[in-house]
Design a protein around this motif. Structure first.
Motif, PDB file in Angstrom:
ATOM      1  N   MET A 125       0.753  -1.193   0.608  1.00  0.00           N
ATOM      2  CA  MET A 125       0.235   0.165  -0.053  1.00  0.00           C
ATOM      3  C   MET A 125       0.393   1.008   0.123  1.00  0.00           C
ATOM      4  O   MET A 125       1.558   1.131   0.767  1.00  0.00           O
ATOM      5  CB  MET A 125      -1.361   0.337   1.310  1.00  0.00           C
ATOM      6  N   LEU A 126      -0.046   2.552  -0.837  1.00  0.00           N
ATOM      7  CA  LEU A 126       1.418   3.919  -0.703  1.00  0.00           C
ATOM      8  C   LEU A 126       0.313   4.325   0.549  1.00  0.00           C
ATOM      9  O   LEU A 126      -0.618   4.517   0.062  1.00  0.00           O
ATOM     10  CB  LEU A 126       1.723   4.393  -2.107  1.00  0.00           C
ATOM     11  N   LYS A 127       1.456   4.367   1.227  1.00  0.00           N
ATOM     12  CA  LYS A 127       0.064   5.810   2.182  1.00  0.00           C
ATOM     13  C   LYS A 127       0.908   7.025   1.961  1.00  0.00           C
ATOM     14  O   LYS A 127       1.805   7.178   2.584  1.00  0.00           O
ATOM     15  CB  LYS A 127       0.414   5.300   3.843  1.00  0.00           C
ATOM     16  N   ILE A 128      -0.036   7.644   2.098  1.00  0.00           N
ATOM     17  CA  ILE A 128       0.382   9.505   1.737  1.00  0.00           C
ATOM     18  C   ILE A 128      -0.862  10.203   2.389  1.00  0.00           C
ATOM     19  O   ILE A 128      -1.956   9.618   2.439  1.00  0.00           O
ATOM     20  CB  ILE A 128       0.022   9.861   0.041  1.00  0.00           C
ATOM     21  N   PRO A 129      -0.214  11.211   2.684  1.00  0.00           N
ATOM     22  CA  PRO A 129      -0.417  12.491   3.472  1.00  0.00           C
ATOM     23  C   PRO A 129      -1.430  13.036   2.668  1.00  0.00           C
ATOM     24  O   PRO A 129      -1.163  13.520   1.565  1.00  0.00           O
ATOM     25  CB  PRO A 129       0.770  13.009   4.128  1.00  0.00           C
ATOM     26  N   CYS A 130      -2.300  13.270   3.502  1.00  0.00           N
ATOM     27  CA  CYS A 130      -4.020  14.378   2.888  1.00  0.00           C
ATOM     28  C   CYS A 130      -3.653  15.805   2.964  1.00  0.00           C
ATOM     29  O   CYS A 130      -5.084  16.749   2.771  1.00  0.00           O
ATOM     30  CB  CYS A 130      -4.846  14.079   3.475  1.00  0.00           C
ATOM     31  N   TYR A 131      -2.646  16.523   2.649  1.00  0.00           N
ATOM     32  CA  TYR A 131      -2.206  17.884   2.838  1.00  0.00           C
ATOM     33  C   TYR A 131      -0.539  17.921   2.724  1.00  0.00           C
ATOM     34  O   TYR A 131       0.453  17.250   2.429  1.00  0.00           O
ATOM     35  CB  TYR A 131      -2.004  18.617   4.539  1.00  0.00           C
ATOM     36  N   GLY A 132      -0.297  19.471   2.351  1.00  0.00           N
ATOM     37  CA  GLY A 132       1.230  19.566   1.624  1.00  0.00           C
ATOM     38  C   GLY A 132       1.706  20.021   0.576  1.00  0.00           C
ATOM     39  O   GLY A 132       2.776  20.257  -0.215  1.00  0.00           O
ATOM     40  N   GLY A 133      -0.143  20.263  -0.253  1.00  0.00           N
ATOM     41  CA  GLY A 133      -0.086  20.363  -2.188  1.00  0.00           C
ATOM     42  C   GLY A 133      -1.453  20.896  -2.734  1.00  0.00           C
ATOM     43  O   GLY A 133      -2.895  20.156  -2.185  1.00  0.00           O
ATOM     44  N   ALA A 134      -1.754  20.932  -3.368  1.00  0.00           N
ATOM     45  CA  ALA A 134      -2.902  21.387  -4.456  1.00  0.00           C
ATOM     46  C   ALA A 134      -3.405  20.304  -5.143  1.00  0.00           C
ATOM     47  O   ALA A 134      -4.063  19.994  -4.876  1.00  0.00           O
ATOM     48  CB  ALA A 134      -2.855  22.787  -4.930  1.00  0.00           C
ATOM     49  N   THR A 135      -2.264  19.421  -5.638  1.00  0.00           N
ATOM     50  CA  THR A 135      -2.744  17.599  -5.725  1.00  0.00           C
ATOM     51  C   THR A 135      -2.237  16.425  -5.712  1.00  0.00           C
ATOM     52  O   THR A 135      -1.292  16.449  -4.174  1.00  0.00           O
ATOM     53  CB  THR A 135      -1.735  18.048  -7.721  1.00  0.00           C
ATOM     54  N   TRP A 139       0.853  15.326  -3.235  1.00  0.00           N
ATOM     55  CA  TRP A 139       0.647  14.287  -1.619  1.00  0.00           C
ATOM     56  C   TRP A 139       2.224  13.195  -1.696  1.00  0.00           C
ATOM     57  O   TRP A 139       2.526  12.870  -0.923  1.00  0.00           O
ATOM     58  CB  TRP A 139      -0.854  13.970  -1.439  1.00  0.00           C
ATOM     59  N   ILE A 140       1.862  12.386  -2.701  1.00  0.00           N
ATOM     60  CA  ILE A 140       2.398  11.046  -3.032  1.00  0.00           C
ATOM     61  C   ILE A 140       3.916  11.762  -3.050  1.00  0.00           C
ATOM     62  O   ILE A 140       4.282  11.353  -2.501  1.00  0.00           O
ATOM     63  CB  ILE A 140       2.005  10.913  -4.620  1.00  0.00           C
ATOM     64  N   GLU A 141       4.240  12.781  -3.786  1.00  0.00           N
ATOM     65  CA  GLU A 141       5.301  13.583  -3.774  1.00  0.00           C
ATOM     66  C   GLU A 141       6.700  13.914  -1.950  1.00  0.00           C
ATOM     67  O   GLU A 141       7.500  12.875  -1.486  1.00  0.00           O
ATOM     68  CB  GLU A 141       6.421  14.570  -4.485  1.00  0.00           C
ATOM     69  N   LEU A 181      -4.544   7.381   1.975  1.00  0.00           N
ATOM     70  CA  LEU A 181      -5.110   8.760   2.764  1.00  0.00           C
ATOM     71  C   LEU A 181      -5.131   8.476   3.536  1.00  0.00           C
ATOM     72  O   LEU A 181      -5.977   7.958   4.807  1.00  0.00           O
ATOM     73  CB  LEU A 181      -6.565   9.198   1.948  1.00  0.00           C
ATOM     74  N   ASP A 182      -4.141   9.547   4.559  1.00  0.00           N
ATOM     75  CA  ASP A 182      -3.735   9.205   5.829  1.00  0.00           C
ATOM     76  C   ASP A 182      -4.205  10.905   6.472  1.00  0.00           C
ATOM     77  O   ASP A 182      -3.228  11.758   5.686  1.00  0.00           O
ATOM     78  CB  ASP A 182      -2.429   9.414   6.143  1.00  0.00           C
TER      79      ASP A 182
END
Length: 222
Positions: A125-135, A139-141, A181-182
């Motif tokens: 699984m790829l757990k990514i934060p739901c903040y830190g950017g507009a796209t 978030w993935i980066e 999505l975290d």
């Protein structure tokens, strides 16, 4: 199997239905009893990501086989990655791994001698934060190209501890990728950002440079 019956009822195209998942829950309680997943036996709200992880782990454990994989001394980065992947497959070959597992490369650079140390981590699984950017790519980066500081890294070349930086990059993506999505931030607050919708996700920019040069990057997901 109760879960099959429940899904067949929920997705029936011929008539409306209601579902009482009692048989399904009874099977889950029996399966998770005395395991690290015994929280799913309790009649409380549970995390969907953790339950998905349980299902993948359960299916994998039932299906996995051991295979003979030659342990070849790697000559380059691609060889190091293949060795790490093959060592995992030697004891964990299954259709779950073939379908849902990818691999990341962690690179640690010593601040004193600039020696590079590599680690390989498998994920389903790829757990990514739901903040830190507009796209969604922003978030993935934050997750797959994360850079972290290490205060005391034991460098084998220096034979001493020094500050270091750890860089994360993708090396191999699975056939089917679960993105989680975290919504919890580092301060414990819950992010309420709306998730940007994208018709297609592409990942070449998140791969290690060596993987890009070898043409190992994934074309993307619909």
């Amino acid at each position: 199997f109760p879960s099959h019956d429940m899904l067949a009822t929920m997705w029936s195209a011929y008539k409306s239905a209601y579902v009482r998942p009692l048989a399904f829950m009874a099977d889950i309680r029996a399966a998770v009893q005395n395991t690290v997943y015994d929280m799913f036996a309790m009649p409380i709200q549970n995390d969907a990501q953790e339950y998905l992880g349980y299902l993948l782990d359960k299916f994998h454990e039932e299906l996995k086989v051991q295979v003979d994989v030659p342990d070849v001394v790697p000559q380059d980065m691609a060889g190091m990655a293949k060795q790490a992947w093959d060592r995992f497959l030697s004891k964990n070959t299954s259709v779950v791994v073939e379908t849902f597992f990818g691999m990341m490369r962690k690179m640690v650079i010593c601040s004193n001698c600039s020696t590079r140390t590599y680690q390989w981590e498998l994920f389903n699984m790829l757990k990514i934060p739901c903040y830190g950017g507009a796209t969604l790519h922003d978030w993935i980066e934050k997750e797959v190209n994360e850079v972290t500081d290490i205060d005391e890294f034991k460098c084998n070349t220096c034979d001493a501890k020094h500050p270091a930086k750890k860089y994360s990059h993708l090396w191999k993506l699975p056939q089917h990728l679960f993105i989680v999505l975290d919504r919890f931030q580092q301060n414990g607050m819950k992010a309420i950002n709306v998730c940007p919708i994208m018709e297609r996700l592409s990942f070449p920019q998140y791969f290690a440079e060596e993987a890009q040069n070898l043409g190992l990057h994934h074309n993307g997901y619909q």
